[in-house]
Design a protein around this motif. Sequence first.
Motif, PDB file in Angstrom:
ATOM      1  N   ALA A  98       0.767  -1.220   0.047  1.00 21.10           N
ATOM      2  CA  ALA A  98      -0.090   0.013  -0.063  1.00 21.10           C
ATOM      3  C   ALA A  98       0.845   1.201  -0.007  1.00 21.10           C
ATOM      4  CB  ALA A  98      -0.957  -0.003   1.115  1.00 21.10           C
ATOM      5  N   SER A  99       2.200   1.403   0.005  1.00 21.29           N
ATOM      6  CA  SER A  99       3.116   2.397   0.229  1.00 21.29           C
ATOM      7  C   SER A  99       2.831   3.341  -0.865  1.00 21.29           C
ATOM      8  CB  SER A  99       4.532   1.827  -0.179  1.00 21.29           C
ATOM      9  OG  SER A  99       4.597   1.229  -1.417  1.00 21.29           O
ATOM     10  N   PRO A 100       2.886   4.831  -0.406  1.00 21.57           N
ATOM     11  CA  PRO A 100       3.566   4.986   0.837  1.00 21.57           C
ATOM     12  C   PRO A 100       2.788   4.764   2.185  1.00 21.57           C
ATOM     13  CG  PRO A 100       2.915   6.899  -0.414  1.00 21.57           C
ATOM     14  CD  PRO A 100       2.709   5.856  -1.329  1.00 21.57           C
ATOM     15  N   ALA A 101       3.333   4.108   3.028  1.00 18.90           N
ATOM     16  CA  ALA A 101       2.675   3.818   4.199  1.00 18.90           C
ATOM     17  C   ALA A 101       3.540   3.930   5.425  1.00 18.90           C
ATOM     18  CB  ALA A 101       1.801   2.533   3.852  1.00 18.90           C
ATOM     19  N   ARG A 102       3.125   3.407   6.534  1.00 20.16           N
ATOM     20  CA  ARG A 102       3.983   3.020   7.719  1.00 20.16           C
ATOM     21  C   ARG A 102       3.453   1.922   8.368  1.00 20.16           C
ATOM     22  NH1 ARG A 102       3.148   7.696  12.456  1.00 20.16           N
ATOM     23  NH2 ARG A 102       0.919   7.877  12.387  1.00 20.16           N
ATOM     24  N   VAL A 103       4.239   1.246   9.050  1.00 19.86           N
ATOM     25  CA  VAL A 103       3.890   0.371  10.146  1.00 19.86           C
ATOM     26  C   VAL A 103       4.195   0.920  11.544  1.00 19.86           C
ATOM     27  CG1 VAL A 103       4.487  -1.966  11.063  1.00 19.86           C
ATOM     28  CG2 VAL A 103       4.676  -1.544   8.535  1.00 19.86           C
TER      29      VAL A 103
ATOM     30  N   THR B  47       4.710  13.015   5.287  1.00 22.45           N
ATOM     31  CA  THR B  47       3.721  13.654   4.143  1.00 22.45           C
ATOM     32  C   THR B  47       3.483  12.611   2.979  1.00 22.45           C
ATOM     33  OG1 THR B  47       4.515  15.652   4.412  1.00 22.45           O
ATOM     34  CG2 THR B  47       3.365  15.520   2.404  1.00 22.45           C
ATOM     35  N   GLY B  48       2.304  12.458   2.467  1.00 27.93           N
ATOM     36  CA  GLY B  48       1.826  11.616   1.666  1.00 27.93           C
ATOM     37  C   GLY B  48       1.534  10.098   2.114  1.00 27.93           C
ATOM     38  N   THR B  49       1.688   9.715   3.211  1.00 31.15           N
ATOM     39  CA  THR B  49       1.217   8.459   3.772  1.00 31.15           C
ATOM     40  C   THR B  49      -0.155   8.263   3.833  1.00 31.15           C
ATOM     41  OG1 THR B  49       3.274   8.703   5.446  1.00 31.15           O
ATOM     42  CG2 THR B  49       1.562   6.911   5.874  1.00 31.15           C
ATOM     43  N   VAL B  50      -0.342   7.099   2.980  1.00 25.76           N
ATOM     44  CA  VAL B  50      -1.841   6.827   2.923  1.00 25.76           C
ATOM     45  C   VAL B  50      -2.436   5.810   3.610  1.00 25.76           C
ATOM     46  CG1 VAL B  50      -1.734   7.504   0.107  1.00 25.76           C
ATOM     47  CG2 VAL B  50      -1.316   4.868   0.971  1.00 25.76           C
ATOM     48  N   LEU B  51      -1.575   4.970   4.462  1.00 28.45           N
ATOM     49  CA  LEU B  51      -2.059   3.993   5.308  1.00 28.45           C
ATOM     50  C   LEU B  51      -1.102   3.805   6.682  1.00 28.45           C
ATOM     51  CD1 LEU B  51      -4.036   1.460   6.027  1.00 28.45           C
ATOM     52  CD2 LEU B  51      -2.785   0.262   4.730  1.00 28.45           C
ATOM     53  N   SER B  52      -1.558   3.703   7.668  1.00 33.63           N
ATOM     54  CA  SER B  52      -1.112   3.368   8.829  1.00 33.63           C
ATOM     55  C   SER B  52      -1.381   1.836   9.365  1.00 33.63           C
ATOM     56  CB  SER B  52      -1.010   4.198  10.077  1.00 33.63           C
ATOM     57  OG  SER B  52      -0.342   5.460  10.002  1.00 33.63           O
TER      58      SER B  52
END
Length: 278
Positions: free
Chosen positions: A79-84, A141-146
Amino acid sequence: MTSATRAVGVDELRRAWLAVQEGQFLAPRPTDSKAAPRPTEPAVTDAHFWRPGESVLPVVGCLPQAGATSLALAIATHASPARVIECSSPSASGLAGAATAELGTTSSGWIVGRRDQVHLARPSFLRVSAGELPLPDDAATGTVLSVLDVGWQLGQLRATHGWLLATVDAAPQLVLVGTATVPGLRRLEIALTLLDPIRPVVAVRGPDPRRWPPALTAAMGTATRDQHRTGRWVAVPHDKRLALRGIDSAPLPPALVTAARDVLRHVSAAGHPQKGSS
C-alpha cells in the motif's frame, strides 16, 4: 518493647476489603530519602484518542509467532507510501532489523526507520501494558495508510485503556493473524468471538482449509468456519527463510506481499478502500 493491638471487627474488615476492591487503598510509599530514583521515561499522553490523517488498519496476532508483524509490513509495502507502527514492547520487536535506514528516536519515544516508501515506528521503552504507549507521531507527508502491528492479544488489550484500544475498537476493519495448527485455531476462534463478525479479515499461515488434514479441519470453531465460508479468509504461505532469519532489510517474499494484496482486497470489498488494493 511491645505495642498494644486492638481487636478488629468483621464489619471493619469487610469495609477494608471493599475499599481495596474499589481501588481506594494505596500502599504506603517508602520514606527513605536515600532510595535510588527510578529512571525517567518519556511522559505518556493521557489522551485516549488518536486522530491520524491517514487510513488505519490494525493487525492482531492471535498467538505469538503467528506472523502478524511480517504481514503488517507486507501490507504497508503493497500500500506504500505507508508506515507500520509496532505497538509491542521492544523486547518482543520483530522490526528491529527491518529498516534500511535508521532515523533515530523521536521526542515522544518512538524509534523510527525507513525501508523504501515504508516508514517504521517502534517503542523505545519497555511497556507493561498497551495503555502505556505514547501517541504515535504524525505520519510523513503522502502516507496513505498506517498499519498497526498491535502486538497484544485482544484479551490483553481489553484489560487496558488508551489510544490503541480506542483505535482498534473504532476501526471498521482489522486483520486477525493465526496459524494452521490446532492451538492456532483455538486462539483464532476466541479472538473472533470478541469481535463483530463483519469486522475481521482472517489471515492464516498455512494452506487453504480445503487442503487441511481431517484432524485440523475438525479443530475449526463455529466462528472460524463462518469466516471461511463467507470468504473473508486469506491463506498466508510459509516462508522458510523468513522463519529462520526473521525480518531483516532484505525484500519480503513476493508470495507474502501477494497475500497482503489479497488482505487489502477484502478490506476494500467491505467498503474501506486502501491504496494498492486494486
